[in-house]
Design a protein around this motif. Structure first.
Motif, PDB file in Angstrom:
ATOM      1  N   ASP A 155      14.671 102.412  13.549  1.00  0.00           N
ATOM      2  CA  ASP A 155      14.530 100.976  13.773  1.00  0.00           C
ATOM      3  C   ASP A 155      13.330 100.726  14.684  1.00  0.00           C
ATOM      4  O   ASP A 155      13.160 101.417  15.696  1.00  0.00           O
ATOM      5  N   LEU A 156      12.531  99.734  14.318  1.00  0.00           N
ATOM      6  CA  LEU A 156      11.441  99.262  15.169  1.00  0.00           C
ATOM      7  C   LEU A 156      11.521  97.737  15.260  1.00  0.00           C
ATOM      8  O   LEU A 156      11.930  97.077  14.289  1.00  0.00           O
ATOM      9  N   MET A 157      11.124  97.201  16.405  1.00  0.00           N
ATOM     10  CA  MET A 157      11.125  95.751  16.590  1.00  0.00           C
ATOM     11  C   MET A 157       9.702  95.241  16.771  1.00  0.00           C
ATOM     12  O   MET A 157       8.855  95.929  17.360  1.00  0.00           O
ATOM     13  N   PHE A 158       9.463  94.046  16.228  1.00  0.00           N
ATOM     14  CA  PHE A 158       8.153  93.419  16.358  1.00  0.00           C
ATOM     15  C   PHE A 158       8.335  91.946  16.705  1.00  0.00           C
ATOM     16  O   PHE A 158       9.452  91.443  16.803  1.00  0.00           O
ATOM     17  N   GLY A 159       7.221  91.275  16.904  1.00  0.00           N
ATOM     18  CA  GLY A 159       7.281  89.830  17.122  1.00  0.00           C
ATOM     19  C   GLY A 159       7.433  89.421  18.563  1.00  0.00           C
ATOM     20  O   GLY A 159       7.504  88.214  18.863  1.00  0.00           O
ATOM     21  N   MET A 160       7.475  90.397  19.495  1.00  0.00           N
ATOM     22  CA  MET A 160       7.538  90.030  20.903  1.00  0.00           C
ATOM     23  C   MET A 160       6.213  89.368  21.294  1.00  0.00           C
ATOM     24  O   MET A 160       5.140  89.860  20.931  1.00  0.00           O
ATOM     25  N   PRO A 161       6.263  88.269  22.016  1.00  0.00           N
ATOM     26  CA  PRO A 161       5.013  87.562  22.354  1.00  0.00           C
ATOM     27  C   PRO A 161       4.071  88.379  23.226  1.00  0.00           C
ATOM     28  O   PRO A 161       2.877  88.086  23.284  1.00  0.00           O
ATOM     29  N   THR A 162       4.589  89.413  23.866  1.00  0.00           N
ATOM     30  CA  THR A 162       3.741  90.271  24.707  1.00  0.00           C
ATOM     31  C   THR A 162       3.158  91.456  23.941  1.00  0.00           C
ATOM     32  O   THR A 162       2.405  92.248  24.509  1.00  0.00           O
ATOM     33  N   MET A 163       3.491  91.578  22.657  1.00  0.00           N
ATOM     34  CA  MET A 163       3.028  92.707  21.849  1.00  0.00           C
ATOM     35  C   MET A 163       1.771  92.327  21.071  1.00  0.00           C
ATOM     36  O   MET A 163       1.795  91.399  20.258  1.00  0.00           O
ATOM     37  N   SER A 164       0.704  93.053  21.276  1.00  0.00           N
ATOM     38  CA  SER A 164      -0.533  92.790  20.537  1.00  0.00           C
ATOM     39  C   SER A 164      -0.443  93.396  19.136  1.00  0.00           C
ATOM     40  O   SER A 164       0.409  94.248  18.861  1.00  0.00           O
TER      41      SER A 164
END
Length: 374
Positions: A155-164
């Motif tokens: 599992d990986l998560m994306f879409g965090m506002p701090t993630m480029s």
């Protein structure tokens, strides 16, 4: 029947974004294991000789259990159910639980698929999520696990506002570097009554940004295509022979049994669910009472669920199945309601299947809701 889902309701820590049922207090663990085994026995007459093709340990964090505890539950499944000669048996796992000794021990059991909750290979992300593992543990567990298990999904998560964007690409490339053949990738969402919701309301965490999530999703499509991973469901990417058989059965509407607190079951017409309270669940099962509520799904419910799940997959919604199960009038209404979405290039009809286009993939749930019967 297709599969059995077993909910293990314990975690070491509470992740800030999670609203699944779990407890960080593991004092009831031994009583819980006995209760799950008893529920499996109590409910076996419901399913008779139907073949079990998949078994899935979810949670929570199933790897907080000892290997011997997991196998004791599996032994009961094999004793009282008709398990397929070659089932898919998945164990959700956290990296901090997967040291060399435990991985070797798991590889000697009937468990043949690991679903590892990596979420990110960057320390800053893991700290922000309040994950129990660190970046080094994420990499070390994969280094070991890939030597003992062929069928691994992470599992990986994306879409965090701090993630480029570059940060997200690095996470994907790190996963590919371990030869991972299946990914489940989720956009971070703000669930009610979670720490993340509290932090955003308080102003100590930036709100989610749909544009960032969409950008990351497009990068995900690009990078997985470069690895020849098939995008077979909104959040799922894999080599053909590594698709999740258990989750695919959900999307195809096959019956399944869910045991443990908060677990859901479905028999094709009726959906039921166990109480989301560990102590009440255990006490009820000890008294041989199933702590379950249920509802008979209406035609509208069943149709809407099929639209929602079907459009999330590469197979789409079969117009023939809609006509057979729900009638020609509902099929005609579905086709008519799809016209504008087809014109806008969100949907397409191929071989009598209604499918999401690449343009519509990130918006699949919203598109599906426009086609629901009210």
């Amino acid at each position: 029947m297709s599969g059995i889902y077993i909910h293990i309701p314990y975690c070491k820590k509470a992740c800030h974004y999670c609203n699944f049922h779990f407890s960080t207090n593991q004092n009831s663990k031994s009583s819980f294991i006995k209760a799950v085994c008893k529920e499996l026995q109590l409910r076996s007459p419901e399913y008779g000789s139907q073949e079990i093709q998949t078994i899935y340990f979810g949670g929570g964090t199933p790897t907080v259990l000892e290997v011997s505890e997991l196998t004791s539950i599996l032994d009961v499944v094999y004793e009282v159910y008709n398990v397929s000669p070659a089932p898919e048996i998945t164990l959700e796992a956290n990296p901090d639980d997967l040291d060399l000794e435990k991985i070797i021990a798991l590889s000697k059991t009937k468990i043949n698929r690991l679903s590892i909750g990596i979420q990110s290979f960057h320390e800053t992300d893991l700290l922000a999520m309040n994950r129990a593992h660190n970046a080094d543990e994420a990499k070390k567990c994969l280094e070991i696990a890939t030597k003992y298990f062929d069928n691994i999904t992470i599992d990986l998560m994306f879409g965090m506002p701090t993630m480029s964007a570059e940060h997200w690409r690095q996470n994907l490339q790190t996963a590919f570097g371990f030869g991972i053949k299946h990914l489940s990738c989720y956009a971070m969402t703000v669930e009610p009554q979670t720490a993340l919701e509290h932090f955003i309301k308080k102003g100590s965490h930036p709100p989610m940004d749909d544009e960032v999530s969409a950008q990351h999703f497009n990068i995900l499509l690009e990078e997985t295509a470069n690895q020849d991973l098939i995008h077979y469901e909104t959040c799922s990417f894999g080599k053909l022979e590594y698709f999740s058989r258990h989750n695919t059965s959900y999307w195809f509407g096959k019956p399944y049994l869910g045991v443990g607190p908060s677990a859901h079951s479905f028999d094709g017409q009726k959906r039921s669910w166990n109480i989301s309270n560990n102590s009440k669940y255990i006490k009820s099962i000890e008294a041989s009472i199933l702590p379950t509520e249920s509802e008979i799904l209406s035609i509208e419910n069943r149709f809407n669920e099929y639209i929602m799940t079907g459009l999330r997959t590469m197979w789409g919604v079969s117009l023939q199945k809609v006509e057979t199960e729900f009638g020609s009038k509902i099929k005609e209404e579905l086709v008519n309601n799809s016209t504008q979405l087809i014109t806008s290039n969100y949907l397409v009809i191929e071989d009598q299947h209604l499918k999401i286009t690449t343009t519509g993939k990130f918006l699949s749930d919203g598109i599906a809701s426009e086609l629901f019967l009210v």
